[in-house]
Design an enzyme around this catalytic site. Structure first.
Site, short mmCIF file in Angstrom:
data_model
loop_
_atom_site.label_atom_id
_atom_site.label_comp_id
_atom_site.label_asym_id
_atom_site.label_seq_id
_atom_site.Cartn_x
_atom_site.Cartn_y
_atom_site.Cartn_z
N ASN A 85 -38.58 -12.52 3.32
CA ASN A 85 -37.89 -11.85 4.42
C ASN A 85 -37.77 -10.35 4.16
OD1 ASN A 85 -36.32 -11.06 6.56
ND2 ASN A 85 -34.80 -12.67 6.32
N ASP A 86 -36.98 -9.98 3.17
CA ASP A 86 -36.77 -8.55 2.91
C ASP A 86 -38.08 -7.81 2.63
OD1 ASP A 86 -34.07 -8.86 3.25
OD2 ASP A 86 -33.67 -9.15 1.11
N VAL A 87 -39.04 -8.49 2.00
CA VAL A 87 -40.27 -7.79 1.59
C VAL A 87 -41.22 -7.53 2.76
CG1 VAL A 87 -40.17 -8.70 -0.76
CG2 VAL A 87 -41.50 -9.91 0.96
#
Lengths: 470, 93
Positions: free
Chosen positions: A396-398
């Site tokens: 997600n964050d990446v």
């Protein structure tokens, strides 16, 4: 033991052992040479152990062999049985053992300095050796208690959320200063209470340093503790004047430090801010109540199967969520089916994917994904613009473009995959509710070309494989 | 060996470590941690000296425990590294 230097061949043997350890790490420059490297490591260890045993009057060989047998047996069985998803906690547990071993060796050297040839005039220990021992036991103790906490957090036996004590920076700095002060004082006064106080304070500080650090920062912590275990070995190498220990300590120390640096850079965080801790807690506070509801599209397994069959190229972006769902095997099957149908499939791995450096690569290797289909961030990021489908699973964050555009975002500046440039994006996610570790919303969810595949990652891959085979 | 010779070896080894570790491919960073773990257990040398020597029974027992702990790491670390490295396969062509 007298103070005369050991015979030249002994020094040479330890040197060879050290060189073999260098070759062990050198082998890891490519998977093709890595297994041979590992054998160099084993040979180096064998040389060091045998040299030590034959050059010392061993009064208690059966006990020693018994200790090696018991310890070695436990280690061997654990290494055979451990699941690859549990690697991070295994490594943390191993670090704690190195730390404890360093503490015990330093304590034994303090109690019996003649055995180590470090006693000077009047039965006192040489002042230089006292500093080395003090550092060795302090770093060893920090490594031990810090690794125990890291192990408990990684194994889920303790909450991964940061535990914030009031005044913790003052307490921590004060304790560190006390440890250093006592090590200094130890050179003029060899009283046992000083030695044991250093040890006790170091155990406490290791504990205090790691409890405020959240789950997302664990890759940095594990690397850092890796580094500490090296410095502990090096400090004991100084005490024993042992080349093999010094070389190894320096190698492991630099290795852990470099890995910590790589991890910090991949999250765009400074090492100090990671050590200061509390990342998860702050993010939960600021990123909690989200913005207005925005429209998004839900896709089905059939949609994904159809689009990927039509595609020329697919890039899969796996994250820790894939490992949690144990979806790596079925994911590889999905890729195999696509490849048979003439689609080019590649995997893109972010440096902080997983719970330790390189964790995702091991999980994919275990699922028999060939390593030449797996690419690092900087090698593959330019390809998204020419890619038909980006398949994001458990990450997600990446892939969050806010890292590139939103200066207020907690992840701003972190290098991310340009999945928003792909023609179509499939985002496998459990539900729309959850957000990544950083607790920020992700614009990729709401893009025109994005279809959300809301399901358990493993179940979704199974359904896609079924749909592909129709 | 005097302190300066030891320090020289240490400083040089730090530089060797720096360059060798940067050349490790990121795909093998987990095996790197496992193997560094195994080799840092070379501290077993100190543990063996402590447990081999007479003089202090306490020191001997501390040494023996350290030998056992380091052995867990040595056998476990090398075995788990070997297990991981065996999984890395190239594409079949």
């Amino acid at each position: 033991m007298e103070h005369a230097a050991p015979p030249a061949w002994v020094m040479l043997a330890y040197l060879i052992s050290g060189v073999f350890f260098i070759l062990a790490l050198r082998g890891l420059s490519s998977p093709a040479t890595s297994q041979q490297g590992n054998r160099f490591g084993m040979a180096g260890m064998l040389i060091a152990v045998v040299t030590t045993l034959v050059t010392h009057e061993v009064a208690s060989l059966p006990e020693i062999l018994g200790a090696i047998f018991i310890g070695g047996g436990i280690g061997w069985v654990t290494a055979r049985k451990i699941a690859m998803t549990d690697m991070p906690q295994l490594v943390a547990a191993f670090h704690s053992l190195v730390g404890m071993a360093a503490v015990l060796v330093a304590a034994a050297a303090f109690l019996n300095p003649e055995a180590f040839g470090i006693n000077g005039a009047e039965g006192l220990i040489n002042p230089v050796s006292r500093v080395e021992m003090g550092l060795g036991i302090a770093i060893g103790a920090i490594t031990f208690s810090g690794s125990v906490i890291a192990f408990l957090k990684l194994a889920g036996k303790m909450s991964g959320a940061p535990i914030m004590l009031p005044m913790r920076h003052v307490i921590n700095l004060g304790t560190l200063a006390a440890i250093l002060g006592l090590i200094g004082y130890f050179t003029v006064d060899q009283s046992p209470w000083i030695f044991w106080t250093i040890t006790a304070l170091a155990f406490v500080i290791g504990f205090l340093l790691i409890i405020p650090i959240g789950g997302a920062d664990m890759p940095v912590v594990v690397s850092m503790l890796n580094s500490y275990s090296g410095w502990a070995a090096a400090a004991m190498g100084f005490t024993l004047h042992n080349t093999a220990m010094i070389i190894t300590g320096a190698l492991v120390g630099s290795s852990g430090a470099i890995l910590s640096y790589i991890m910090c850079k991949a999250m765009n965080r400074s090492f100090i801010s990671v050590i200061a801790g509390g990342f998860g807690a702050e993010a939960a506070a600021t990123g909690g109540p989200a913005k207005e509801q925005r429209p998004w599209k839900r896709g089905s397994a059939e949609d994904a199967a159809y689009m990927m069959q039509q595609a020329e190229s697919v890039i899969i972006v796996p994250g820790y969520g894939m490992a949690v769902a144990q979806a790596q095997h079925i994911l590889r099957e999905m890729a195999d089916v696509l490849k048979k149908q003439g689609v080019s499939v590649k995997y893109a791995i972010h440096p902080v994917a997983g719970r330790m450096p390189g964790h995702m690569n091991v999980l994919l290797a275990e699922a028999q994904v060939p390593y030449d289909e797996v690419f690092e961030l900087e090698d593959i990021n330019s390809e998204f613009a020419q890619t038909d489908v980006a398949f994001i699973i458990g990450a997600n964050d990446v892939v969050n473009p806010a890292a590139k555009t939103d200066k207020t975002s907690p992840i701003y500046g972190m290098p991310v995959f340009d999945v928003d440039k792909a023609k179509t994006v499939f985002f496998v996610k459990r539900s729309m509710g959850g957000v990544g570790y950083a607790g920020v919303d992700n614009d990729v969810f709401y893009m025109d070309q994005t279809m959300m595949l809301l399901a358990d990652a493993k179940k979704m891959c199974e359904d896609i494989v079924k749909a592909l085979q129709h | 060996m005097d302190f300066i010779s030891i320090l020289s070896i240490f400083v040089m080894a730090c530089f060797v470590g720096y360059y060798v570790v940067w050349s490790v491919t990121p795909a093998l960073h987990t095996p790197l941690m496992a193997v560094t773990n195994a080799i840092s257990s070379v501290i077993i040398v100190g543990a063996l000296i402590a447990s081999a020597a007479g003089g202090s029974p306490t020191a001997k027992w501390l040494g023996l425990i350290a030998v056992a702990l380091a052995s867990v790491n040595i056998f476990g670390g090398f075995a788990v590294t070997a297990r991981m490295l065996a999984m890395y396969k190239k594409k079949e062509r």
